[in-house]
Design a protein around this motif. Structure first.
Motif, PDB file in Angstrom:
ATOM      1  N   LEU A 175       0.833  -1.209   0.000  1.00 33.75           N
ATOM      2  CA  LEU A 175       0.000   0.000   0.000  1.00 33.75           C
ATOM      3  C   LEU A 175       0.865   1.254   0.000  1.00 33.75           C
ATOM      4  O   LEU A 175       0.609   2.213  -0.724  1.00 33.75           O
ATOM      5  N   SER A 176       1.932   1.225   0.780  1.00 33.93           N
ATOM      6  CA  SER A 176       2.755   2.431   0.919  1.00 33.93           C
ATOM      7  C   SER A 176       3.525   2.753  -0.367  1.00 33.93           C
ATOM      8  O   SER A 176       3.996   3.855  -0.555  1.00 33.93           O
ATOM      9  N   ARG A 177       3.666   1.765  -1.252  1.00 36.07           N
ATOM     10  CA  ARG A 177       4.372   2.002  -2.506  1.00 36.07           C
ATOM     11  C   ARG A 177       3.478   2.643  -3.566  1.00 36.07           C
ATOM     12  O   ARG A 177       3.953   3.157  -4.555  1.00 36.07           O
ATOM     13  N   LYS A 178       2.135   2.565  -3.355  1.00 34.98           N
ATOM     14  CA  LYS A 178       1.211   3.085  -4.366  1.00 34.98           C
ATOM     15  C   LYS A 178       0.979   4.583  -4.171  1.00 34.98           C
ATOM     16  O   LYS A 178       1.115   5.111  -3.068  1.00 34.98           O
ATOM     17  N   GLN A 179       0.620   5.222  -5.260  1.00 35.82           N
ATOM     18  CA  GLN A 179       0.323   6.640  -5.177  1.00 35.82           C
ATOM     19  C   GLN A 179      -1.053   6.833  -4.555  1.00 35.82           C
ATOM     20  O   GLN A 179      -2.036   6.253  -5.018  1.00 35.82           O
ATOM     21  N   LYS A 180      -1.103   7.652  -3.528  1.00 37.66           N
ATOM     22  CA  LYS A 180      -2.343   7.808  -2.770  1.00 37.66           C
ATOM     23  C   LYS A 180      -3.479   8.294  -3.680  1.00 37.66           C
ATOM     24  O   LYS A 180      -3.316   9.245  -4.430  1.00 37.66           O
ATOM     25  N   GLY A 181      -4.626   7.614  -3.596  1.00 43.17           N
ATOM     26  CA  GLY A 181      -5.780   8.031  -4.384  1.00 43.17           C
ATOM     27  C   GLY A 181      -5.864   7.384  -5.757  1.00 43.17           C
ATOM     28  O   GLY A 181      -6.880   7.486  -6.428  1.00 43.17           O
ATOM     29  N   SER A 182      -4.800   6.695  -6.181  1.00 39.51           N
ATOM     30  CA  SER A 182      -4.839   6.052  -7.499  1.00 39.51           C
ATOM     31  C   SER A 182      -5.629   4.754  -7.434  1.00 39.51           C
ATOM     32  O   SER A 182      -5.913   4.232  -6.355  1.00 39.51           O
ATOM     33  N   ASN A 183      -5.961   4.210  -8.606  1.00 41.53           N
ATOM     34  CA  ASN A 183      -6.713   2.957  -8.651  1.00 41.53           C
ATOM     35  C   ASN A 183      -5.990   1.841  -7.916  1.00 41.53           C
ATOM     36  O   ASN A 183      -6.593   1.076  -7.168  1.00 41.53           O
ATOM     37  N   ALA A 188      -4.950  -1.880  -3.356  1.00 41.78           N
ATOM     38  CA  ALA A 188      -4.062  -2.328  -2.277  1.00 41.78           C
ATOM     39  C   ALA A 188      -4.731  -2.137  -0.926  1.00 41.78           C
ATOM     40  O   ALA A 188      -4.563  -2.933  -0.006  1.00 41.78           O
ATOM     41  N   LYS A 189      -5.523  -1.082  -0.816  1.00 39.87           N
ATOM     42  CA  LYS A 189      -6.198  -0.802   0.444  1.00 39.87           C
ATOM     43  C   LYS A 189      -7.254  -1.873   0.724  1.00 39.87           C
ATOM     44  O   LYS A 189      -7.392  -2.355   1.844  1.00 39.87           O
ATOM     45  N   ASP A 190      -8.000  -2.231  -0.314  1.00 39.54           N
ATOM     46  CA  ASP A 190      -8.982  -3.305  -0.174  1.00 39.54           C
ATOM     47  C   ASP A 190      -8.304  -4.596   0.271  1.00 39.54           C
ATOM     48  O   ASP A 190      -8.810  -5.312   1.125  1.00 39.54           O
ATOM     49  N   HIS A 191      -7.172  -4.846  -0.351  1.00 43.82           N
ATOM     50  CA  HIS A 191      -6.445  -6.061  -0.014  1.00 43.82           C
ATOM     51  C   HIS A 191      -6.023  -6.049   1.451  1.00 43.82           C
ATOM     52  O   HIS A 191      -6.184  -7.032   2.173  1.00 43.82           O
ATOM     53  N   LEU A 192      -5.511  -4.911   1.907  1.00 48.72           N
ATOM     54  CA  LEU A 192      -5.096  -4.766   3.296  1.00 48.72           C
ATOM     55  C   LEU A 192      -6.277  -5.003   4.242  1.00 48.72           C
ATOM     56  O   LEU A 192      -6.175  -5.735   5.230  1.00 48.72           O
ATOM     57  N   ASN A 193      -7.412  -4.403   3.903  1.00 53.13           N
ATOM     58  CA  ASN A 193      -8.611  -4.598   4.725  1.00 53.13           C
ATOM     59  C   ASN A 193      -9.014  -6.061   4.785  1.00 53.13           C
ATOM     60  O   ASN A 193      -9.465  -6.559   5.808  1.00 53.13           O
ATOM     61  N   ARG A 194      -8.838  -6.748   3.652  1.00 51.04           N
ATOM     62  CA  ARG A 194      -9.205  -8.160   3.603  1.00 51.04           C
ATOM     63  C   ARG A 194      -8.298  -8.989   4.507  1.00 51.04           C
ATOM     64  O   ARG A 194      -8.751  -9.899   5.176  1.00 51.04           O
TER      65      ARG A 194
END
Ligand code: ZN
Length: 334
Positions: A175-183, A188-194
């Motif tokens: 998640l931290s490697r992705k640009q915030k707000g991008s698809n 990645a955020k969904d994955h983390l929540n899962r």
């Protein structure tokens, strides 16, 4: 300043008008709206009572952040086997367990992934048939082993605890490697929540099973009153990871249902620094010492956690209030 706020009756009146005018407000039933209003009322009352202690006034919350609403008697109907009508819409669902008794409330809940759940509270009560074994034990939480009992029983932490922790770290890094707000960030955020969900479910499942196992075997279980903050300082790692507090909560629920006793001893009792054999206190004991070697009597090489568990059991048994113990327990406590 004057301790006043828009009270629930005026708010209700206002929203009733809104509901007539704006379609958006008609999406949920009147009972759900009432529930929101009651929550706001409760939050204001709490704020006025405790604002000196730092309680904040209820703030604006986005619709997106709204995670649940509760219905009482009206606003829903179980249409058939696996369908429920809420408001004007029919939803399909599957049971996690059979509904027993009369439905009191129904809560619709949404998790971080957007999945929906229905929680049903009924008036059903399981009949308690206490199954007494006459056994009592003290327990100490460990790092390597999850629990150790004063009778030598050890409960190992399941392997998946560690595996899931690695998975969680990986998801966080991704998640931290992705640009915030991008698809990709949202993905990645969904994955983390899962992963969080998975950890939660597995951990809870294990906690419930362990709680049943322990309450089946023992009538009285004694623990140290946890000072989580202090332990966190001492061990320098995430205690939330080990979730002792969650486990104790579940254990207490299970114990209550089975008429068993969970007893806590004072957290200031030096359970790890006392000899379980002669009572000698060794203030010099550090976290590095994995074994108890008594300098007074000649007890040697008792595992540190076991020594603590025996102490917890003894102190606990002496501070147990007898009215909390069933007559069948008297003999073994004495
Ligand atoms: Zn000793």
């Amino acid at each position: 300043m004057f301790g006043k706020h828009l009270n629930q009756y005026r708010l209700m009146k206002h929203i009733a008008k809104l509901r007539k005018r704006v379609r958006y407000w008609q999406q949920v039933g009147s009972q759900a709206v009432q529930d929101i209003i009651q929550r706001i009322e409760k939050a204001y009352k709490l704020f006025f009572k405790q604002h000196k202690k730092g309680t904040r006034p209820p703030g604006f919350k986005k619709r997106k952040k709204y995670k649940s609403f509760t219905l009482k008697q009206a606003g829903y109907k179980f249409v058939c086997e696996n369908k429920i009508r809420i408001g004007k819409q029919v939803f399909k669902f599957s049971f996690s367990r059979k509904i027993e008794g009369k439905v009191k409330t129904l809560t619709v809940k949404r998790n971080n992934l957007g999945e929906l759940f229905i929680l049903v509270v009924t008036d059903h009560q399981d009949e308690i048939i206490p199954n007494m074994t006459g056994k009592i034990a003290g327990w100490d939480f460990g790092l390597r082993t999850f629990l150790i009992g004063s009778d030598g029983t050890t409960i190992e932490s399941p392997l998946f605890f560690k595996q899931l922790r690695n998975k969680l770290n990986a998801a966080n890094r991704s998640l931290s490697r992705k640009q915030k707000g991008s698809n990709n960030w949202y993905k990645a955020k969904d994955h983390l929540n899962r992963v969080y969900e998975e950890i939660n479910h597995k951990r809870h499942d294990w906690f419930w099973k362990l709680s049943h196992q322990l309450t089946d075997e023992y009538d009285v279980l004694i623990f140290e009153d946890l000072n989580l903050k202090g332990m966190q300082r001492l061990w320098g790692r995430k205690i939330s990871d080990l979730a002792f507090a969650t486990f104790l909560e579940i254990l207490q629920t299970v114990a209550e249902a089975k008429a068993k006793t969970i007893h806590f001893i004072d957290r200031f009792y030096p359970s790890t620094k006392t000899c379980s054999h002669c009572g000698h206190i060794n203030q010099e004991l550090t976290l590095k010492d994995r074994f108890w070697d008594c300098t007074s009597c000649h007890t040697k090489r008792i595992p540190r956690d076991l020594n603590a568990a025996i102490n917890i059991c003894r102190v606990g048994a002496s501070t147990l209030k007898l009215d909390t113990v069933r007559p069948s327990m008297m003999a073994s406590v004495a």
